[in-house]
Write a protein that holds these residues in place. Structure first.
Motif, PDB file in Angstrom:
ATOM      1  N   LEU A   1       0.756  -1.222   0.139  1.00 14.31           N
ATOM      2  CA  LEU A   1       0.211  -0.037   0.067  1.00 14.31           C
ATOM      3  C   LEU A   1       0.990   1.194  -0.082  1.00 14.31           C
ATOM      4  CD1 LEU A   1      -2.968  -1.004   2.738  1.00 14.31           C
ATOM      5  CD2 LEU A   1      -3.083  -0.749  -0.025  1.00 14.31           C
ATOM      6  N   ASP A   2       1.996   0.991   0.588  1.00 13.81           N
ATOM      7  CA  ASP A   2       2.911   2.351   0.751  1.00 13.81           C
ATOM      8  C   ASP A   2       3.501   2.539  -0.757  1.00 13.81           C
ATOM      9  OD1 ASP A   2       4.455   4.425   2.077  1.00 13.81           O
ATOM     10  OD2 ASP A   2       6.035   3.220   1.356  1.00 13.81           O
ATOM     11  N   VAL A   3       3.822   1.502  -1.303  1.00 10.80           N
ATOM     12  CA  VAL A   3       4.125   1.538  -2.903  1.00 10.80           C
ATOM     13  C   VAL A   3       3.099   2.233  -3.621  1.00 10.80           C
ATOM     14  CG1 VAL A   3       4.871   0.257  -4.709  1.00 10.80           C
ATOM     15  CG2 VAL A   3       5.860  -0.291  -2.626  1.00 10.80           C
ATOM     16  N   LEU A   4       1.896   2.046  -3.417  1.00 11.40           N
ATOM     17  CA  LEU A   4       0.940   2.511  -4.280  1.00 11.40           C
ATOM     18  C   LEU A   4       0.889   3.892  -4.100  1.00 11.40           C
ATOM     19  CD1 LEU A   4      -1.590   2.313  -6.237  1.00 11.40           C
ATOM     20  CD2 LEU A   4      -3.011   1.614  -4.278  1.00 11.40           C
ATOM     21  N   LYS A   5       0.664   4.177  -2.760  1.00 17.40           N
ATOM     22  CA  LYS A   5       0.465   5.643  -2.244  1.00 17.40           C
ATOM     23  C   LYS A   5       1.728   6.718  -2.764  1.00 17.40           C
ATOM     24  CE  LYS A   5       2.607   7.466   0.957  1.00 17.40           C
ATOM     25  NZ  LYS A   5       3.222   7.682   2.258  1.00 17.40           N
ATOM     26  N   VAL A   6       2.675   6.211  -2.737  1.00 15.93           N
ATOM     27  CA  VAL A   6       3.976   7.055  -3.367  1.00 15.93           C
ATOM     28  C   VAL A   6       3.759   7.361  -4.895  1.00 15.93           C
ATOM     29  CG1 VAL A   6       6.326   7.222  -3.551  1.00 15.93           C
ATOM     30  CG2 VAL A   6       5.457   6.390  -1.375  1.00 15.93           C
ATOM     31  N   ASN A   7       3.278   6.336  -5.375  1.00 14.09           N
ATOM     32  CA  ASN A   7       3.162   6.353  -6.946  1.00 14.09           C
ATOM     33  C   ASN A   7       2.017   7.386  -7.164  1.00 14.09           C
ATOM     34  OD1 ASN A   7       5.023   4.622  -8.787  1.00 14.09           O
ATOM     35  ND2 ASN A   7       4.666   3.529  -6.873  1.00 14.09           N
ATOM     36  N   MET A   8       0.938   7.273  -6.524  1.00 14.56           N
ATOM     37  CA  MET A   8      -0.158   8.051  -6.746  1.00 14.56           C
ATOM     38  C   MET A   8       0.127   9.508  -6.286  1.00 14.56           C
ATOM     39  SD  MET A   8      -3.399   5.677  -5.082  1.00 14.56           S
ATOM     40  CE  MET A   8      -4.438   7.092  -5.542  1.00 14.56           C
ATOM     41  N   GLN A   9       1.245   9.605  -5.555  1.00 16.18           N
ATOM     42  CA  GLN A   9       1.398  11.145  -5.358  1.00 16.18           C
ATOM     43  C   GLN A   9       2.373  11.757  -6.242  1.00 16.18           C
ATOM     44  OE1 GLN A   9       3.137  10.395  -1.341  1.00 16.18           O
ATOM     45  NE2 GLN A   9       1.255  10.898  -0.295  1.00 16.18           N
ATOM     46  N   VAL A  10       3.171  10.822  -6.859  1.00 14.20           N
ATOM     47  CA  VAL A  10       4.168  11.292  -7.952  1.00 14.20           C
ATOM     48  C   VAL A  10       3.521  11.448  -9.380  1.00 14.20           C
ATOM     49  CG1 VAL A  10       6.386  10.743  -9.082  1.00 14.20           C
ATOM     50  CG2 VAL A  10       6.176  10.326  -6.441  1.00 14.20           C
ATOM     51  N   ASN A  11       2.880  10.393  -9.469  1.00 17.27           N
ATOM     52  CA  ASN A  11       1.875  10.428 -10.738  1.00 17.27           C
ATOM     53  C   ASN A  11       0.452   9.963 -10.561  1.00 17.27           C
ATOM     54  OD1 ASN A  11       1.500  10.081 -13.486  1.00 17.27           O
ATOM     55  ND2 ASN A  11       3.017   8.393 -14.145  1.00 17.27           N
ATOM     56  N   PRO A  12      -0.227  11.062 -10.337  1.00 19.80           N
ATOM     57  CA  PRO A  12      -1.675  11.074 -10.280  1.00 19.80           C
ATOM     58  C   PRO A  12      -2.655  10.548 -11.304  1.00 19.80           C
ATOM     59  CG  PRO A  12      -0.922  13.264 -10.126  1.00 19.80           C
ATOM     60  CD  PRO A  12       0.266  12.475  -9.975  1.00 19.80           C
ATOM     61  N   ILE A  13      -1.984  11.161 -12.444  1.00 17.47           N
ATOM     62  CA  ILE A  13      -2.842  10.877 -13.431  1.00 17.47           C
ATOM     63  C   ILE A  13      -2.629   9.547 -13.807  1.00 17.47           C
ATOM     64  CG2 ILE A  13      -3.102  11.365 -16.168  1.00 17.47           C
ATOM     65  CD1 ILE A  13      -1.780  13.975 -15.642  1.00 17.47           C
ATOM     66  N   LYS A  14      -1.655   8.789 -14.092  1.00 19.91           N
ATOM     67  CA  LYS A  14      -1.563   7.468 -14.274  1.00 19.91           C
ATOM     68  C   LYS A  14      -2.125   6.368 -13.186  1.00 19.91           C
ATOM     69  CE  LYS A  14       2.022   3.904 -15.646  1.00 19.91           C
ATOM     70  NZ  LYS A  14       3.454   3.595 -15.747  1.00 19.91           N
ATOM     71  N   TYR A  15      -2.015   6.646 -11.808  1.00 20.07           N
ATOM     72  CA  TYR A  15      -2.336   6.048 -10.757  1.00 20.07           C
ATOM     73  C   TYR A  15      -3.497   6.661  -9.914  1.00 20.07           C
ATOM     74  CZ  TYR A  15       2.260   3.867 -11.562  1.00 20.07           C
ATOM     75  OH  TYR A  15       3.319   2.858 -12.107  1.00 20.07           O
ATOM     76  N   ASN A  16      -4.548   6.638 -10.853  1.00 19.77           N
ATOM     77  CA  ASN A  16      -5.575   7.787 -10.177  1.00 19.77           C
ATOM     78  C   ASN A  16      -6.510   7.253  -9.194  1.00 19.77           C
ATOM     79  OD1 ASN A  16      -7.037   6.020 -11.880  1.00 19.77           O
ATOM     80  ND2 ASN A  16      -7.223   7.351 -13.401  1.00 19.77           N
ATOM     81  N   SER A  17      -6.485   5.697  -9.013  1.00 14.14           N
ATOM     82  CA  SER A  17      -7.508   5.035  -7.786  1.00 14.14           C
ATOM     83  C   SER A  17      -6.509   3.964  -7.160  1.00 14.14           C
ATOM     84  CB  SER A  17      -8.694   4.679  -8.425  1.00 14.14           C
ATOM     85  OG  SER A  17      -8.466   3.582  -9.351  1.00 14.14           O
ATOM     86  N   MET A  18      -7.008   3.367  -6.241  1.00 13.34           N
ATOM     87  CA  MET A  18      -6.025   2.275  -5.576  1.00 13.34           C
ATOM     88  C   MET A  18      -6.231   1.190  -6.352  1.00 13.34           C
ATOM     89  SD  MET A  18      -7.431   2.768  -1.501  1.00 13.34           S
ATOM     90  CE  MET A  18      -6.662   1.284  -0.987  1.00 13.34           C
ATOM     91  N   PHE A  19      -7.423   0.493  -7.047  1.00 12.79           N
ATOM     92  CA  PHE A  19      -7.536  -0.541  -7.558  1.00 12.79           C
ATOM     93  C   PHE A  19      -6.876  -0.738  -8.886  1.00 12.79           C
ATOM     94  CE2 PHE A  19     -11.102  -0.789  -4.695  1.00 12.79           C
ATOM     95  CZ  PHE A  19     -10.686  -1.830  -3.848  1.00 12.79           C
ATOM     96  N   SER A  20      -6.920   0.468  -9.788  1.00  7.76           N
ATOM     97  CA  SER A  20      -6.352   0.359 -11.005  1.00  7.76           C
ATOM     98  C   SER A  20      -4.879   0.696 -10.807  1.00  7.76           C
ATOM     99  CB  SER A  20      -6.918   1.715 -11.621  1.00  7.76           C
ATOM    100  OG  SER A  20      -6.719   3.036 -11.114  1.00  7.76           O
ATOM    101  N   GLY A  21      -4.440   1.445  -9.802  1.00  5.98           N
ATOM    102  CA  GLY A  21      -3.042   1.836  -9.340  1.00  5.98           C
ATOM    103  C   GLY A  21      -2.342   0.450  -9.302  1.00  5.98           C
ATOM    104  N   LEU A  22      -2.777  -0.458  -8.514  1.00  5.48           N
ATOM    105  CA  LEU A  22      -2.485  -1.802  -8.155  1.00  5.48           C
ATOM    106  C   LEU A  22      -2.319  -2.687  -9.366  1.00  5.48           C
ATOM    107  CD1 LEU A  22      -4.060  -2.505  -4.572  1.00  5.48           C
ATOM    108  CD2 LEU A  22      -1.748  -2.041  -4.931  1.00  5.48           C
ATOM    109  N   HIS A  23      -3.361  -2.595 -10.210  1.00 11.33           N
ATOM    110  CA  HIS A  23      -3.244  -3.648 -11.339  1.00 11.33           C
ATOM    111  C   HIS A  23      -2.236  -2.847 -12.366  1.00 11.33           C
ATOM    112  CE1 HIS A  23      -4.864  -5.528 -14.530  1.00 11.33           C
ATOM    113  NE2 HIS A  23      -4.904  -4.857 -15.384  1.00 11.33           N
ATOM    114  N   ILE A  24      -1.885  -1.668 -12.366  1.00 10.50           N
ATOM    115  CA  ILE A  24      -1.072  -1.093 -13.368  1.00 10.50           C
ATOM    116  C   ILE A  24       0.303  -1.719 -12.744  1.00 10.50           C
ATOM    117  CG2 ILE A  24       0.020   0.954 -14.131  1.00 10.50           C
ATOM    118  CD1 ILE A  24      -2.695   2.541 -14.204  1.00 10.50           C
ATOM    119  N   LEU A  25       0.790  -1.613 -11.364  1.00 11.27           N
ATOM    120  CA  LEU A  25       2.020  -1.658 -10.911  1.00 11.27           C
ATOM    121  C   LEU A  25       2.274  -3.198 -11.180  1.00 11.27           C
ATOM    122  CD1 LEU A  25       1.868  -0.015  -7.553  1.00 11.27           C
ATOM    123  CD2 LEU A  25       3.451   0.486  -9.288  1.00 11.27           C
TER     124      LEU A  25
END
Length: 390
Positions: A120-144
């Motif tokens: 979850l911390d990996v997801l959080k940091v990527n959402m902060q740095v690239n919010p357009i690409k990682y715009n939600s929790m579930f889609s962000g985890l899927h992309i990672l």
């Protein structure tokens, strides 16, 4: 008269043997010791032949009275209602050993809980740095997972374990130390002030210990080719940016963690006091261990939720600076935007921090209870009664 006294003593001993259950031989010795005192008193024997009260008490399993007796027995009443009073070897509150247990407990509780939520911390940091690409929790985890594989979710785990372990040891151990110092200086009526300055003092030092680990961790989590982990990340960061690279984010880290720590400890302390006073309506020492740890968990969750909301803007700025999205705090805040400082990555942080802080307090107080210490909450004056029986 001499022979009459001897005869009375023999009769009393024989009656005592018949009434004694079959237990250890210590019971027989205890009985004899009490009656030797009777015999000596009847016969007028000199004092050196009588059993002293302290000796008899130690022989018969009694707790010696007085200051010296308490030191020799080294026993502490754990005060667990419903479980009986358990007397065991314990630690004196606010002793050097007490602070060591608090530091070790904070280190273990913070390090292990932060390690567990690394994905979850990996997801959080990527959402902060690239919010357009990682715009939600579930889609962000899927992309990672899709782009970098499942192992990418555990990038930076060593920084979480050792960095937040060091921070937790300083935060909890020094908080207890400063709380004692400020309690003695300011007194009981200034509880909120004591909690504020104690938590702030401890957090300033704790973040100095965390900062190098955090600098490497964020880069490992967001820059795929920076390093594989802490071992190669530390020398690589030092070679490229020097010592200042490790503490580049110290000011925003203080900006994030100082408000969080102040509100976390203050909310926890006041929640504990409110739960015992208004909900349970009993003193802590009158509650069982399970009840005390239940209070710790409820107060811990409340403290984590409040602290997360307040510290969210600084957390976004820290991630932006570490990933060179901005050169200064003001530029980072301007790039992110004022509303986004409070809302970006907030859902994932609440999901992350609330349970983590709850588990930290639970593990921390469990370690304290297992070593014979009371659970957390209160100032130095509240522990005077505990220390008076040690």
């Amino acid at each position: 008269m001499h022979y009459i006294a001897r005869g009375l003593f023999v009769i009393r001993v024989l009656r005592g043997f018949r009434s004694l259950p079959r237990r250890h031989g210590r019971d027989v010795a205890c009985f004899l010791s009490r009656n030797r005192g009777f015999e000596g008193a009847q016969l007028g024997s000199p004092p050196q032949h009588r059993f002293l009260d302290g000796d008899r008490g130690r022989l018969c399993g009694e707790t010696p009275r007085g200051k010296e007796g308490r030191r020799e027995s080294e026993m502490v009443d754990t005060g667990n209602a419903g479980e009986g009073k358990e007397w065991r070897k314990g630690l004196r509150v606010f002793s050097p050993e007490y602070y060591a247990v608090c530091a070790i407990g904070g280190m273990l509780s913070a390090g292990t809980t932060h390690l567990a939520i690394t994905p979850l911390d990996v997801l959080k940091v990527n959402m902060q740095v690239n919010p357009i690409k990682y715009n939600s929790m579930f889609s962000g985890l899927h992309i990672l997972v899709k782009e970098h594989g499942p192992a990418s979710l555990w990038r930076g785990w060593a920084g979480k374990l050792f960095g937040y372990g060091a921070q937790g040891g300083c935060r909890f151990g020094l908080y207890e130390y400063f709380k004692k110092v400020y309690s003695d200086a300011l007194g009981g009526p200034n509880r909120s002030t004591i909690y504020f300055v104690s938590s702030a003092s401890a957090q300033v030092i704790a973040d100095v210990a965390l900062c190098p680990f955090e600098a490497v961790k964020v880069r490992v989590q967001t820059q795929a080719h920076f390093a594989r982990g802490m071992v190669d990340g530390f020398p690589k960061l030092y070679a490229s940016e020097g010592l200042s690279g490790f503490y580049k984010g110290l000011l925003p880290l203080w900006g994030r963690n100082l408000p969080f720590s102040i509100l976390m400890f203050s909310t926890f302390e006041h929640s504990v006091d409110m739960l015992y006073r208004d909900v349970i309506q009993r003193k802590r020492e009158e509650c069982s261990r399970a009840q005390q740890l239940g209070v710790t968990c409820m107060a811990g969750y409340a403290s984590g939720a409040v602290g997360t909301i307040i510290s969210n803007p600084a957390d976004n700025i820290v991630s932006s600076l570490y990933n060179k999205k901005a050169d200064s705090i003001l530029q980072a805040a301007k790039n992110i935007g004022f509303p986004n400082l409070f809302t970006r990555s907030l859902p994932v942080r609440i999901t992350l921090v609330g349970p983590v802080i709850t588990l930290q307090w639970f593990f921390y107080d469990t370690i304290k209870v297992l070593t014979g210490l009371p659970t957390s909450g209160g100032i130095a004056q509240d522990y005077d009664e505990v220390n008076s029986i040690t």
